[in-house]
Design an enzyme around this catalytic site. Structure first.
Site, PDB file in Angstrom:
ATOM      1  N   HIS A  19     -13.692   8.805   4.617  1.00 45.05           N
ATOM      2  CA  HIS A  19     -14.295   9.971   5.269  1.00 45.05           C
ATOM      3  C   HIS A  19     -14.193   9.729   6.775  1.00 45.05           C
ATOM      4  CE1 HIS A  19     -16.715  10.472   1.343  1.00 45.05           C
ATOM      5  NE2 HIS A  19     -15.724  11.347   1.357  1.00 45.05           N
ATOM      6  N   GLU A  22     -17.204   8.816   9.194  1.00 45.77           N
ATOM      7  CA  GLU A  22     -18.076   7.681   8.867  1.00 45.77           C
ATOM      8  C   GLU A  22     -17.495   6.467   9.580  1.00 45.77           C
ATOM      9  OE1 GLU A  22     -18.500   7.555   4.616  1.00 45.77           O
ATOM     10  OE2 GLU A  22     -19.173   9.637   4.524  1.00 45.77           O
ATOM     11  N   HIS A 116     -18.188   3.010   3.527  1.00 43.93           N
ATOM     12  CA  HIS A 116     -18.747   4.330   3.796  1.00 43.93           C
ATOM     13  C   HIS A 116     -20.074   4.217   4.544  1.00 43.93           C
ATOM     14  CE1 HIS A 116     -16.090   6.843   1.205  1.00 43.93           C
ATOM     15  NE2 HIS A 116     -15.922   5.688   0.580  1.00 43.93           N
ATOM     16  N   GLU A 153     -22.006   0.991   0.925  1.00 43.91           N
ATOM     17  CA  GLU A 153     -22.435   2.285   1.484  1.00 43.91           C
ATOM     18  C   GLU A 153     -23.618   1.981   2.387  1.00 43.91           C
ATOM     19  OE1 GLU A 153     -22.223   6.375   1.922  1.00 43.91           O
ATOM     20  OE2 GLU A 153     -21.394   5.680   0.032  1.00 43.91           O
TER      21      GLU A 153
END
Length: 289
Positions: A19, A22, A116, A153
């Site tokens: 992404h 990010e 992420h 994450e």
């Protein structure tokens, strides 16, 4: 549980920017590439491939260009032919599959760390999709013992922003993962035990107007930033824009996570609900020739 012998992990990939907004993963990958240029094969004790997964989205600081790349690595997408109308992320997923895979083949990279960020207050969270992948669960256990929490994450961090504290935690988690793989492949025995995990149960959407589908409430202040807390019947979930509280009505207490994740508004998800569980894993050692 008996000692389990597993194949050596010869190759690892670290992917950032799946992404594009990010940024911790983007800068971790860039820093690792700088280390490689400076130290070469001495940069890490095992072979590591670094990948900027979605370079166009990174350049534009957007989550994605045409399609969420995180949803492009299923077998159906990867086995479908590329056409002139294929979204950019699908094309890029095919490129990455050729670089790091093919997925499920004996030529595939042994371990991929996909980095992420989340806007939710989840700390460091390792996401895995099976309860019997001993390597992933042992890495999780190793990080739980060594770090403040667990990784891959990492949040909270606003999209399009890089925070030094979040970046540092992510980089440390990647370094510790490399360290675990090196020790494991060198023959070290890793003792088994219990690993705390949360099993996904379902997603919950925001209250919405049935006709316009616009939001009628936001996350309640008493729930905001309390990822992985235990929700009990009657606890506040949402505060409507007219001032009314929407409460948790499930009979079973569950744990919310990805609370108010910015990227999930388009997916109509206010948070996920999960059930806390303890996984017992065996001791592991690299399989000898």
């Amino acid at each position: 549980m008996a000692l389990v012998f597993l194949p050596a992990l010869a190759r690892m990939a670290v992917c950032g920017g799946t992404h594009g907004n990010e940024l911790s993963g983007v800068y971790v990958v860039q820093e690792m590439e700088r280390q490689w240029k400076e130290k070469g094969e001495c940069a890490w004790p095992i072979p590591v491939t670094t990948v900027l997964s979605n370079p166009r989205a990174v350049k534009e600081c957007r989550r994605y260009i045409e399609k969420d790349m995180n949803r492009c690595f299923n077998r159906a997408t990867l086995s479908s032919p590329i056409t002139d109308s294929s979204p950019y992320e699908v094309r890029r997923a095919h490129e990455l599959n050729n670089l790091l895979g093919p997925k499920g083949s004996t030529d595939a990279i042994d371990l991929i760390c996909d980095l992420h960020n989340t806007t939710a207050n989840m700390g460091l969270t390792l996401i895995h999709y099976t309860t019997s992948d001993w390597v992933t669960l042992h890495i999780c256990k190793y990080l739980q013992m060594t770090c403040v929490s667990v990784a891959i994450e990492v949040g909270p961090q606003p999209h399009g922003v890089v925070r030094a504290d979040i970046y540092t935690i992510m980089k440390e988690a990647v370094d510790l993962t490399i360290d675990w793989i090196h020790k494991f492949s060198s023959g070290m025995v890793f003792e088994g035990g219990d690993v705390e995990a949360f099993r996904f149960i379902k997603s919950v959407d925001y209250p919405r107007d049935p006709e316009t589908r616009t939001l009628t409430a936001a996350i309640h202040p008493q729930l905001q930033d309390r990822d992985f807390c235990l929700l009990k019947r009657g606890d506040p979930l949402f505060l409507s824009f007219s001032g009314e509280t929407v409460k948790y009505e499930e009979e079973e207490p569950l744990h919310p996570f990805f609370i108010n994740e910015a990227a999930y508004y388009e997916k109509e998800i206010a948070f996920h609900l999960g059930k806390k569980m303890m996984l017992t894993i065996p001791s592991v050692q690299v399989q000898k020739d």
